[in-house]
Design an enzyme around this catalytic site. Sequence first.
Site, PDB file in Angstrom:
ATOM      1  N   ASP A 275      47.405  30.092 -44.224  1.00 31.06           N
ATOM      2  CA  ASP A 275      46.646  31.222 -43.730  1.00 31.06           C
ATOM      3  C   ASP A 275      46.294  32.092 -44.950  1.00 31.06           C
ATOM      4  O   ASP A 275      46.737  31.847 -46.072  1.00 31.06           O
ATOM      5  CB  ASP A 275      47.453  31.989 -42.668  1.00 31.06           C
ATOM      6  CG  ASP A 275      46.547  32.845 -41.789  1.00 31.06           C
ATOM      7  OD1 ASP A 275      46.955  33.173 -40.675  1.00 31.06           O
ATOM      8  OD2 ASP A 275      45.407  33.150 -42.228  1.00 31.06           O
TER       9      ASP A 275
HETATM   10  C1  GLC Z   1      43.415  35.667 -40.934  1.00 29.36           C
HETATM   11  C2  GLC Z   1      44.058  35.055 -39.721  1.00 29.36           C
HETATM   12  C3  GLC Z   1      43.618  33.646 -39.454  1.00 29.36           C
HETATM   13  C4  GLC Z   1      42.173  33.499 -39.892  1.00 29.36           C
HETATM   14  C5  GLC Z   1      42.144  33.622 -41.395  1.00 29.36           C
HETATM   15  C6  GLC Z   1      40.715  33.527 -41.949  1.00 29.36           C
HETATM   16  O1  GLC Z   1      44.355  36.452 -41.618  1.00 29.36           O
HETATM   17  O2  GLC Z   1      45.474  35.082 -39.621  1.00 29.36           O
HETATM   18  O3  GLC Z   1      43.805  33.385 -38.056  1.00 29.36           O
HETATM   19  O4  GLC Z   1      41.666  32.248 -39.486  1.00 29.36           O
HETATM   20  O5  GLC Z   1      42.740  34.824 -41.852  1.00 29.36           O
HETATM   21  O6  GLC Z   1      39.957  34.605 -41.510  1.00 29.36           O
END
Ligand code: GLC
Length: 743
Positions: A275
């Site tokens: 993430d």
């Molecule tokens: C965010 C979220 C994730 C998302 C990613 C890209 O922090 O936790 O669900 O897909 O970053 O935006």
Amino acid sequence: MVRNLISIAVVALTTAISVFAQQTEEQRVESLLQQMTLQEKIGQLNQLSVGGFDQNTAGMMRSGLVGSILNECNPKVLNRYQKAAVEESRLGIPLIISRDVIHGFKTMFPIPLGLAATFDPELVQQGARISAVEATASGIRWTFSPMLDIARDPRWGRIAEGSGEDTYLDTQMGVAMVKGYQGEVIDQTSMAACVKHFVAYGAAEGGRDYNSTGVSERTLRNVYLPPFEACVKAGAMTLMTSFNDNDGIPSTGNGFLVNDVLRGEWGFEGFVVSDWASISEMINHGYAENNKHAGELAFNAGVDMDMMSYSYISHLEELLNEGKVSMEAIDNAVRSILRVKFRLGLFENPYIDEDKVESAFYSAEALEAARKSAVESAVLLTNNGVLPLDKSKVKTVLVTGPMADAPHDQLGTWTFDGDPAHTVTPLKAIKQLYGNDVKVIYEPGLTYSREFNDDGIAKAVKAAKKADVILAFMGEEAILSGEAHSLVDITLKGDQRKMIEALHATGKPVVLNIMAGRQLVLDHEVAHSDAILYSFHPGTMGGPAIAQLIFGDETPSGKTPVTFPKHVGQVPLYYNHNMTGRPANGREEMLHEIPLRAGQTSLGMTSYWLDCPFAPEFPFGYGLTYTTFEYGATAVGAAEVGTDGVLKVKATLKNTGKKEATEVVQLYVRDLVGSVTRPVRELKGFQRVTLAPGESREVVFELDIQDLAFYGKDMVKKVEPGKFQVWIAGDSASGVLAEFEVK
Ligand code: GLC
């Protein structure tokens, strides 16, 4: 004879082609891998967030140092970046361009929690397919969806993004989205799914986002992992690790999850992305010394791609030279990423047809699917008969409340590209659809959900006196749910409760529609309204959907995908809880019933609270409609069944009211005795059944006994023989049970 020979030849040729195609893909991966330098390999593991065209970033692409980008959606900019990667680098490996397409790209569907309330996987799959068509037209070939996080705590803002508290429902919705995004056949409209967040992120202590979780391996395997396994089996191409540390180990550095379970047990062949900065955040966790150490932990745990930690691109070569990561592991990570890029056809078609982008958005099919989804996602929680409105009697309506005409907030959280200008709000829809039948007075009272405004309320109350019915649209601004937006108080914000009370005091019927990113505490709303229609955040076409439900041109069928608590202090509160040794029996004395100086004996010694009943406001699976349904007793096809058997379970459903309607008929099972304690009920199936007034139908489920398998004391998944109870019911708290035994 000849026909057989021909069919054999066709089968042989088809097999040869598919094997050749399969070998072609793998061979293509291998032959490209052999040509790559170490830096080019590490470049494929590097994902960058970009906004606008940046020469330095383009330069990195020309050097083969970027495998993927996110957060840019301008087709011209994307084509420029793609040209740098494909035509101006040594090997021309295309970027895989990604985006959070969570519940729509341009046409916004209800938030995923609302989609779950439809209990209609086919409709959800259609919506995901439409989202993929819109997004891929803009060059987005990878979405960070479906979010599979089981959530039992409405304080957690991201409950909005998932499919609620139940493993079975979450699984059905997740598989539907994977199939919808990727398509039954991979083509230019296919968008790689990314099942997330792996795992148990929704169990954050206190409902506080990013907080630690303490979920045992057994509960992981019985509750949180099954939706991911099912989506992997359904062909999900990618997976994202979660921010949380579970039992002390951050998921992004947890080799048990990725290497052992995901790849070892499930045979996952796609790739795993961290993430956002979750690799470097292991430093904050106190799990990594520095970004290099974090990269070593994440990479060796099986995370292939680094989203925005700059760890792999900065340190992987050094780690390799120090023998802390292996060349084989780097090659395998690159293989996984190249495989997805080949599968999506990016090498053949890396570019966007800029002339066709706009025409892909907001099609009539998309808008109708969004409307239908908003209709089916609405849950009728209460109704004293005021709904549906009788157009022959209702001549003037007051439309009021902060969500009556809120084109941005109606779309809900994770709306990156949906344009509020396309939102049809309830006010617009009521005027458009029913403005000739009724006089519409609009007085918002409050202009946004957190507002305090006595004057506004007074204006609304004054206007109410001219109306036959009050249509009050309340709820949460979009910003009050979603990532990093947890709440301790899950009642309506601002002066909304005060406004509802004032409207109710006028004596006019109050129809309350609530748009929110979570289940809210509604005891006050139940006491001060004549009907509550709960829409979560219903998306672009929420207005027509809600208007048609209120005026009876549509009939509610939604069911709660989460348990609605009476008080936030009950949380976490969910239907598939364990029995405990002293289950609450509903007869417990409440605070006001306790005699003065009572001894311990006067209180029920059961699992409850003195100041709040054990029961929820509304249970999981609950929802009313404009007719009444009567369930006959649940019956089983046999009293005994083998562990590999299939048990017929049936019940008669009758429409005992005056309107045709659809009921989500649910199948629940309870394992009475296990090698570990088992939930009081578990959803194992559901069917949408539409009946005309007076019509009866025998609803039959084929219960595969293997679906009752769970991880027991020995941590081996199996069906344990013994006695079971089974219900066919309209929600998780009703139904007449039957019993059977597994031998
Ligand atoms: C965010 C979220 C994730 C998302 C990613 C890209 O922090 O936790 O669900 O897909 O970053 O935006």
